[in-house]
Enzyme design. Structure first.
Site, mmCIF file in Angstrom:
data_model
loop_
_atom_site.group_PDB
_atom_site.id
_atom_site.type_symbol
_atom_site.label_atom_id
_atom_site.label_comp_id
_atom_site.label_asym_id
_atom_site.label_seq_id
_atom_site.Cartn_x
_atom_site.Cartn_y
_atom_site.Cartn_z
ATOM 1 N N ASP A 83 -0.478 9.831 -3.701
ATOM 2 C CA ASP A 83 0.762 8.747 -3.824
ATOM 3 C C ASP A 83 0.258 7.686 -2.796
ATOM 4 O O ASP A 83 -0.426 8.132 -1.704
ATOM 5 C CB ASP A 83 2.062 9.466 -3.469
ATOM 6 N N ARG A 94 -2.944 5.155 -10.822
ATOM 7 C CA ARG A 94 -1.730 5.038 -11.405
ATOM 8 C C ARG A 94 -1.203 3.587 -10.651
ATOM 9 O O ARG A 94 -1.127 3.414 -9.690
ATOM 10 C CB ARG A 94 -0.745 6.152 -10.624
ATOM 11 N N LYS A 146 5.102 -0.400 -9.309
ATOM 12 C CA LYS A 146 5.278 -1.588 -8.598
ATOM 13 C C LYS A 146 5.416 -1.713 -6.943
ATOM 14 O O LYS A 146 5.118 -2.573 -6.462
ATOM 15 C CB LYS A 146 6.916 -2.169 -9.037
ATOM 16 N N LYS A 168 11.085 -10.264 -7.094
ATOM 17 C CA LYS A 168 10.877 -9.164 -8.250
ATOM 18 C C LYS A 168 10.032 -9.883 -9.207
ATOM 19 O O LYS A 168 9.037 -9.288 -9.948
ATOM 20 C CB LYS A 168 12.237 -8.952 -8.578
ATOM 21 N N ARG A 223 15.143 6.168 -1.736
ATOM 22 C CA ARG A 223 14.425 4.984 -2.359
ATOM 23 C C ARG A 223 14.848 5.060 -3.814
ATOM 24 O O ARG A 223 14.833 3.848 -4.414
ATOM 25 C CB ARG A 223 13.000 5.553 -2.218
HETATM 26 P P1 FDA Z 1 12.134 -1.730 -11.915
HETATM 27 O O1 FDA Z 1 12.647 -1.383 -10.559
HETATM 28 O O2 FDA Z 1 11.966 -3.149 -12.210
HETATM 29 O O3 FDA Z 1 13.268 -0.914 -12.906
HETATM 30 C C1 FDA Z 1 13.173 -1.095 -14.299
HETATM 31 C C2 FDA Z 1 14.484 -0.351 -14.949
HETATM 32 O O4 FDA Z 1 14.341 1.039 -14.780
HETATM 33 C C3 FDA Z 1 15.880 -0.663 -14.190
HETATM 34 O O5 FDA Z 1 16.583 -1.914 -14.638
HETATM 35 C C4 FDA Z 1 16.521 0.667 -14.489
HETATM 36 O O6 FDA Z 1 17.103 0.520 -15.995
HETATM 37 C C5 FDA Z 1 15.392 1.510 -14.223
HETATM 38 N N1 FDA Z 1 15.389 2.269 -13.101
HETATM 39 C C6 FDA Z 1 14.267 2.162 -12.064
HETATM 40 N N2 FDA Z 1 14.640 2.695 -11.155
HETATM 41 C C7 FDA Z 1 15.718 3.392 -11.347
HETATM 42 C C8 FDA Z 1 16.624 4.687 -10.769
HETATM 43 N N3 FDA Z 1 16.134 4.922 -9.273
HETATM 44 N N4 FDA Z 1 17.477 5.033 -11.139
HETATM 45 C C9 FDA Z 1 18.225 4.590 -12.493
HETATM 46 N N5 FDA Z 1 17.205 3.671 -13.189
HETATM 47 C C10 FDA Z 1 16.130 3.399 -12.769
HETATM 48 N N6 FDA Z 1 6.038 3.804 -5.538
HETATM 49 C C11 FDA Z 1 5.182 3.643 -4.590
HETATM 50 O O7 FDA Z 1 5.284 2.896 -3.645
HETATM 51 N N7 FDA Z 1 4.075 4.724 -4.398
HETATM 52 C C12 FDA Z 1 3.962 5.867 -5.278
HETATM 53 O O8 FDA Z 1 3.057 6.534 -5.012
HETATM 54 C C13 FDA Z 1 4.890 5.810 -6.449
HETATM 55 N N8 FDA Z 1 4.507 6.749 -7.158
HETATM 56 C C14 FDA Z 1 5.399 6.546 -8.612
HETATM 57 C C15 FDA Z 1 5.268 7.498 -9.409
HETATM 58 C C16 FDA Z 1 5.864 7.367 -10.774
HETATM 59 C C17 FDA Z 1 5.616 8.395 -11.758
HETATM 60 C C18 FDA Z 1 6.990 6.388 -10.940
HETATM 61 C C19 FDA Z 1 7.552 6.169 -12.126
HETATM 62 C C20 FDA Z 1 7.304 5.492 -9.961
HETATM 63 C C21 FDA Z 1 6.408 5.672 -8.696
HETATM 64 N N9 FDA Z 1 6.737 4.928 -7.402
HETATM 65 C C22 FDA Z 1 5.740 4.935 -6.454
HETATM 66 C C23 FDA Z 1 7.856 3.901 -7.512
HETATM 67 C C24 FDA Z 1 7.629 2.626 -8.118
HETATM 68 O O9 FDA Z 1 7.120 1.688 -7.160
HETATM 69 C C25 FDA Z 1 9.177 1.987 -8.177
HETATM 70 O O10 FDA Z 1 9.887 1.743 -6.988
HETATM 71 C C26 FDA Z 1 9.994 2.342 -9.352
HETATM 72 O O11 FDA Z 1 9.198 3.012 -10.310
HETATM 73 C C27 FDA Z 1 10.761 1.398 -9.830
HETATM 74 O O12 FDA Z 1 10.210 0.523 -10.533
HETATM 75 P P2 FDA Z 1 10.416 0.189 -12.203
HETATM 76 O O13 FDA Z 1 8.878 -0.156 -12.399
HETATM 77 O O14 FDA Z 1 10.611 1.185 -12.746
HETATM 78 O O15 FDA Z 1 10.850 -1.233 -12.247
#
Ligand code: FDA
Length: 318
Positions: A138, A191, A194, A208, A295
């Protein structure tokens, strides 16, 4: 406009609270048994997390297991964390579950000594390699990016014969397009996420919209030239864009996977699976769930409302 400002402030406060010094007070007040925590964390022990992993496998999902913990400050804690992963790899293999784990270098002793983190990660990679498994390192905040990529580069040969180890890149960081090119040239598995950490504007996009745009651009580059990239997002718009791009360029479900967090957007997870895409769920477990949980709240401040109403409801009925 006002809603956007309130959301930004809440996000900053929650990320501020994610630091470990708040852990003791909060954990007493908010045990894992609360449904809002259990929604994001599969269990405190591997044994209690196994049913969730088995359920996901039976439904057709892939999984990656994360034993929660970060920023350890002693050699003993780092070694114990690595031992936990080695045992988990054995257990995953014994239960015929995906031997796929996600680790954090600050949990393996990155803040203690460069030699310790390498020794611990080497042990995990050797165990995973024996089971032909996969290890994902990660990515934590930007102060750790260079060190994380260096560990990946140095230790990757340990898995050359069997299995593999990949890294995570964050679209929010301004440096990521250059890192992606380096990873593509090396055939490394990326991987793309964001980015979950509060970073200064000098190294990361503060807005964003800029992060989302960077994600789309890098995602397409990885789909074109990456080695089995993992698109980690719950963002409908980006997921739809990935699917349209993959279809247009003849990139099938065997060439990349979607990854989502345990308990987040289960509707989207299921829809993608039904449509024939590969979906891996990131399943966190363990007693050190507090920073991870904060987070998740910060990503969607509306979760705080659910949290507050569930606490109030329990107080009233208690
Ligand atoms: P965004 O934040 O724009 O969310 C899009 C939509 O998803 C929201 O409108 C909501 O509907 C839904 N959503 C997102 N988060 C939610 C929550 N917590 N609860 C409910 N709904 C939610 N980061 C990092 O810095 N280092 C890492 O190693 C990783 N590893 C990682 C692995 C995996 C498998 C995932 C999915 C994510 C990570 N992340 C991570 C976290 C990543 O950086 C990010 O903070 C989150 O995925 C939220 O961003 P989204 O891409 O989902 O988009």
């Amino acid at each position: 406009m006002i809603g956007g400002v309130v959301e930004r402030v809440m996000r900053a406060v929650l990320l501020g609270l994610s630091h470990r010094r708040f852990i003791g007070r909060f954990a007493k007040w908010m045990p894992l048994s609360r449904p809002i925590v259990a929604r994001f964390v599969a269990g405190e022990t591997l044994e209690s997390a196994l049913p969730a992993l088995e359920r996901l496998r039976a439904a057709g999902f892939r999984t990656t297991l994360d034993i929660l913990g970060e920023s350890v400050s002693s050699e003993a804690a780092a070694r114990a964390a690595a031992n936990g992963y080695v045992s988990a790899i054995t257990a995953l293999e014994a239960h015929r579950l995906d031997v796929n784990v996600s680790i954090k270098l600050s949990q393996m002793g990155l803040g203690v000594s460069p030699a310790l983190v390498r020794e611990n990660v080497a042990r995990i990679l050797t165990a995973a390699s024996a089971a032909a498994g996969f290890v994902r390192i990660d990515m934590e905040n930007h102060t750790t990016t260079d060190a994380t990529l260096a560990v990946w580069r140095e230790l990757r040969p340990l898995m050359a014969g069997s299995g593999d180890v990949g890294v995570v890149l964050q679209a929010a960081l301004r440096r990521t397009p250059a890192d992606v090119e380096e990873l593509i040239a090396a055939g490394g598995r990326v991987r793309l996420c964001k980015g979950a950490y509060r970073e200064p504007a000098s190294v990361a996009f503060p807005g964003k919209a800029d992060v989302d745009e960077a994600y789309s651009t890098i995602m397409k580059r990885l789909l074109d030239a990456g080695t089995y990239p993992a698109l980690a997002t719950h963002d409908d718009r980006i997921v739809d864009e990935a699917i349209a791009y993959a279809r247009e360029h003849g990139i099938g479900p065997d060439r990349f996977e979607f990854q989502m967090l345990f308990g987040v957007r289960r509707d989207l997870q299921e829809r993608l699976l039904r449509d024939g895409w590969t979906v891996r769920i990131y399943v966190p477990m363990g007693s050190q769930w507090y920073p991870y949980f904060m987070r998740r709240l910060a990503e969607r401040p509306a979760n705080v409302v659910f949290l507050a109403t569930s606490v109030l409801r329990e107080r009233r009925s208690g």
